[in-house]
Write an enzyme that holds these catalytic residues in place. Structure first.
Site, PDB file in Angstrom:
ATOM      1  N   LEU A   1     -11.531   4.748   2.005  1.00 17.86           N
ATOM      2  CA  LEU A   1     -10.593   4.624   0.523  1.00 17.86           C
ATOM      3  C   LEU A   1     -10.158   3.467   0.120  1.00 17.86           C
ATOM      4  O   LEU A   1      -9.934   3.641  -0.729  1.00 17.86           O
ATOM      5  CB  LEU A   1      -9.698   5.360   1.666  1.00 17.86           C
ATOM      6  CG  LEU A   1      -9.104   7.099   1.118  1.00 17.86           C
ATOM      7  CD1 LEU A   1      -7.725   7.622   1.824  1.00 17.86           C
ATOM      8  CD2 LEU A   1      -9.290   7.906   0.309  1.00 17.86           C
TER       9      LEU A   1
ATOM     10  N   GLY B   1      -6.340  -5.419   5.380  1.00 17.02           N
ATOM     11  CA  GLY B   1      -5.797  -6.126   6.640  1.00 17.02           C
ATOM     12  C   GLY B   1      -7.084  -5.473   7.400  1.00 17.02           C
ATOM     13  O   GLY B   1      -8.486  -6.139   7.153  1.00 17.02           O
ATOM     14  N   PHE B   2      -6.880  -5.449   8.787  1.00 16.62           N
ATOM     15  CA  PHE B   2      -8.031  -5.403  10.159  1.00 16.62           C
ATOM     16  C   PHE B   2      -8.595  -3.814   9.689  1.00 16.62           C
ATOM     17  O   PHE B   2      -9.407  -3.605  10.282  1.00 16.62           O
ATOM     18  CB  PHE B   2      -7.257  -5.124  11.324  1.00 16.62           C
ATOM     19  CG  PHE B   2      -6.383  -6.637  11.830  1.00 16.62           C
ATOM     20  CD1 PHE B   2      -7.168  -6.892  11.459  1.00 16.62           C
ATOM     21  CD2 PHE B   2      -5.233  -6.137  12.682  1.00 16.62           C
ATOM     22  CE1 PHE B   2      -6.403  -9.009  11.710  1.00 16.62           C
ATOM     23  CE2 PHE B   2      -4.700  -7.423  13.016  1.00 16.62           C
ATOM     24  CZ  PHE B   2      -5.229  -8.711  12.767  1.00 16.62           C
ATOM     25  N   ALA B   3      -8.094  -2.298   9.235  1.00 19.50           N
ATOM     26  CA  ALA B   3      -8.660  -1.741   8.536  1.00 19.50           C
ATOM     27  C   ALA B   3      -9.612  -1.051   7.907  1.00 19.50           C
ATOM     28  O   ALA B   3      -9.257  -1.655   6.598  1.00 19.50           O
ATOM     29  CB  ALA B   3      -7.631  -0.692   9.174  1.00 19.50           C
TER      30      ALA B   3
ATOM     31  N   CYS C   1     -10.315   2.438   5.610  1.00 19.29           N
ATOM     32  CA  CYS C   1      -9.133   3.202   5.570  1.00 19.29           C
ATOM     33  C   CYS C   1     -10.237   4.925   5.777  1.00 19.29           C
ATOM     34  O   CYS C   1     -10.965   4.442   4.106  1.00 19.29           O
ATOM     35  CB  CYS C   1      -7.674   2.970   4.857  1.00 19.29           C
ATOM     36  SG  CYS C   1      -7.243   1.574   5.363  1.00 19.29           S
TER      37      CYS C   1
ATOM     38  N   ASP D   1       7.346  -5.967   2.039  1.00 14.80           N
ATOM     39  CA  ASP D   1       5.830  -6.637   0.820  1.00 14.80           C
ATOM     40  C   ASP D   1       5.390  -5.216   0.153  1.00 14.80           C
ATOM     41  O   ASP D   1       5.170  -4.097  -0.647  1.00 14.80           O
ATOM     42  CB  ASP D   1       4.323  -6.066   1.802  1.00 14.80           C
ATOM     43  CG  ASP D   1       3.737  -6.799   0.935  1.00 14.80           C
ATOM     44  OD1 ASP D   1       3.555  -7.302   0.057  1.00 14.80           O
ATOM     45  OD2 ASP D   1       2.439  -6.221   1.345  1.00 14.80           O
TER      46      ASP D   1
END
Ligand code: 11G
Length: 648
Positions: free
Chosen positions: A66, A70-72, A74, A183
């Site tokens: 997707l 950040g760190f991910a 998806c 945010d």
């Protein structure tokens, strides 16, 4: 033609690819060899994509990417047991190796899992293994408001009210619980299948602290920074309100209020609250924006005051937005109370008479939601379900050679060379096929009771047509297939379709799906010889290299119309084929099971199981009696696929 060396294990495509009649060129870069069907070489379900919860033992199939954040990374992920689809964040352990990094993720998880609100992304569960942390969230099939904004640039004021009311509802809930989001931006407003907004991403969220104890810095780069945050005076609920104003401005005006080419200049504009209000905004919108974007936080309106502003109270807010509004300007004419469908339905549901009915606004809202849900899920018109125009019968083929030489390759010249037929509105389009199957399938699954087994099958229809072999050579020519009647055909990349009859005596040519020419195989005009060569090549390849995909008996080609392949789509798990007679076939790579959905009144569902046993059911029977998990999961997958493709 070049010799062809096939992959022994064709690669599964991570993203759906499709080809529609009349669409452009091949989307894949560079030449690639064709992928082939079930001669033992269909793409296999990739076992490295299975995610296993070490504690519960549940497994999930990692679907398409997707995005990254950040760190991910998806992905879409499907629970292999229930078929439920999630959006999963996969965070490599290596990215959270330091204690403070891990702490941050665990904090985000703890906060998010404690939140329960209709307009906040549902946190499902999380677990970790040696390699990653996995966070399973509500899947929002229409992505986010950022995607809608990209396609639309500006939204209508009623649409902005529709979305902002939902953001405000989520934000009221958060603020009441002493949580700041910090945010708020279009990319964090996720949109579900039925167009509901869900606030997500709590990576920068924080507890609301008294003014003097607030942290003065924010990690990360929030989008719509308020002046007090830039001036390091801390982030309060009013700073979330500021961001909300920036979101409202962006949706109404097409760009963020303080956008400049240079970040430093943007920050200067924010600190000085320097922005312009375009004259085309309504005066209510201008006034509300001006009160929200005030430099002093305490001068800004509260969330409740925003909802009391005339922008919300005087302007119409639709109870539901149509899915097409994700990409095009919707028609949002407010319903006239006397004539609307809503009134008719509420009258019939509650027996109230016109003018005597007084429905409270909240009740009206709930009712109109109910009505639009009904429209979305059940009362789906099967509009153009007419039969496709009859193609020329094989026996009729009697080409008359033109005496004059018309323009090469033009339909007129072909008409002179072969027997032709033309139609327009009678033909089914891929969109109609998808919509109608989607409706029937949605109803079937929505009301299906749980069951362990399939009901008794019907006799498989005698003339059921289905694809028994296929070859994807779209990097060069197109998609070739053989029907159970032994007719072979190619859907060329440019959109034309050519078929060779089962007795190999007649060639059918459709430059578009509304035009049809047929020729005896030895009288095909010169301008079609190239395509005929490709078709013959596909036919020979499939004859010699591929086994038939299933146990269904071959059927004799009837003298009636033969369906055209309108569109094909390959996902990472299945091949979807849409035909002009309304048939939808889905081949699952992993176990070679197949679903053939044909006929709409009622929809017939033919399932070719792992052991090649073939059973046909009427959708209304399955709807009443339920079906096995094996079948239900696959039907759900097809529903998901059709929804995605049709954009509804
Ligand atoms: O939070 C998200 N949700 C709920 C979501 C994020 C992350 C899983 N996303 C996207 C993925 C890439 C960037 C943000 C979602 N995408 C689709 N449905 C839900």
């Amino acid at each position: 033609m070049e010799p062809v060396a096939f992959f022994s294990q064709p690669l599964a495509s991570p993203e759906p690819r499709s080809r529609a009649l009349g669409t452009g060129s091949d989307s894949r870069a560079g030449p690639r060899e064709p992928e082939r069907s079930r001669s033992g070489a269909e793409p296999l379900l990739d076992p490295t994509r299975l995610i296993r919860d070490p504690q519960s033992g549940r497994t999930y199939y990692r679907g398409r990417l997707l995005g990254k954040g950040g760190f991910a990374r998806c992905y879409e992920a499907t629970d292999t047991g229930s078929g439920h689809i999630y959006a999963v964040k996969v965070i490599p352990q290596s990215r959270v190796a330091k204690p403070h990094q891990r702490e941050k993720i665990l904090q985000e998880i703890a906060l998010h899992r404690s939140l329960h609100h209709r307009h906040i992304v549902h946190f499902s569960h999380h677990f970790e293994d040696e390699g990653n942390i996995y966070i399973f969230l509500e899947h929002c099939s229409r992505k986010s408001l950022a995607h809608i904004w990209k396609a639309r640039h500006t939204l209508l004021e009623p649409e902005v009210r529709y979305y902002l009311r939902q953001v405000i509802a989520a934000l009221c809930y958060l603020h009441q619980r002493g949580v700041l989001h910090r945010d708020l931006k279009l990319g964090n407003f996720f949109i579900t299948e039925n167009m509901e907004l869900k606030l997500g991403d709590f990576g920068l969220a924080a507890r609301l602290e008294p003014q003097d104890q607030r942290k003065k810095t924010i990690c990360g780069t929030p989008n719509y920074l308020a002046p007090e945050v830039l001036l390091r005076q801390g982030h309060g609920p009013e700073s979330d309100v500021w961001s909300l104003g920036c979101v409202m401005y962006t949706l109404l005006c097409g760009n963020p209020p303080f956008e400049t080419a240079d970040l430093k200049e943007t920050y200067r504009c924010i600190k000085q609250v320097r922005y312009t209000l375009p004259p085309y905004l309504s005066s209510a919108a201008r006034h509300l924006l001006a009160t929200i974007l005030r430099p002093v936080p305490q001068d800004r309106p509260s969330l409740e005051e925003i909802l009391q502003h005339e922008f919300f109270t005087k302007g119409y807010t639709p109870a539901q937005l149509p899915p097409c509004s994700c990409t095009t300007v919707p028609d949002l004419t407010p319903p006239s109370p006397a004539e609307s469908f809503f009134t008719k339905v509420t009258k019939s549901l509650f027996g109230r008479k016109k003018n005597k009915s007084k429905i409270a606004p909240q009740e009206q809202d709930n009712l109109s939601r109910l009505v639009s849900d009904l429209v979305l899920t059940s009362i789906c018109p099967l509009s153009s379900t007419k039969e496709p125009r009859q193609a020329q019968e094989e026996a009729d083929v009697a080409p008359s050679l033109a005496e004059t030489a018309p323009e090469e390759g033009s339909p007129r010249s072909l008409a002179a060379l072969g027997s032709s037929s033309e139609g327009s509105e009678e033909y089914l389009t891929a969109a109609t096929v998808m919509e109608s199957t989607l409706c029937a399938l949605r109803n079937c699954l929505a009301f299906m009771p749980p069951a362990r087994q399939n009901p008794a099958p019907l006799a498989t229809p005698e003339h059921l047509l289905w694809v028994s072999k296929w070859v994807d050579y779209s990097n060069k020519y197109g998609f070739g297939y053989q029907l159970s009647s032994r007719r072979v055909a190619v859907l060329f990349n440019e959109g034309a379709h050519m078929a060779l009859s089962s007795n190999r005596k007649t060639v059918h040519y459709n430059p578009t799906n509304t035009k049809h020419f047929s020729f005896p195989v030895d009288a095909v005009p010169q301008q079609l010889q190239g395509q005929l060569g490709v078709l013959r090549y596909f036919a020979s390849y499939m004859d010699h290299n591929l086994m038939k995909g299933g146990d269904l008996p071959s059927v004799d080609e009837t003298e009636g119309p033969s369906p055209l392949l309108l569109q094909w789509v390959k996902t990472d798990q299945a091949l979807l084929l849409l035909f002009s007679d309304g048939t939808v076939q889905v081949n699952f790579y992993v176990d070679h099971t197949k679903l053939i959905l044909s006929g709409w009144e009622p929809l017939l569902i033919t399932f070719v199981a792992r052991d090649r046993r073939t059973c046909t059911y009427q959708a209304p029977h399955l709807q009443r009696l339920g079906c096995s998990q094996e079948l239900r999961l696959r039907l759900r997958y097809v529903l998901h696929l059709l929804r995605q493709r049709s954009g509804t």
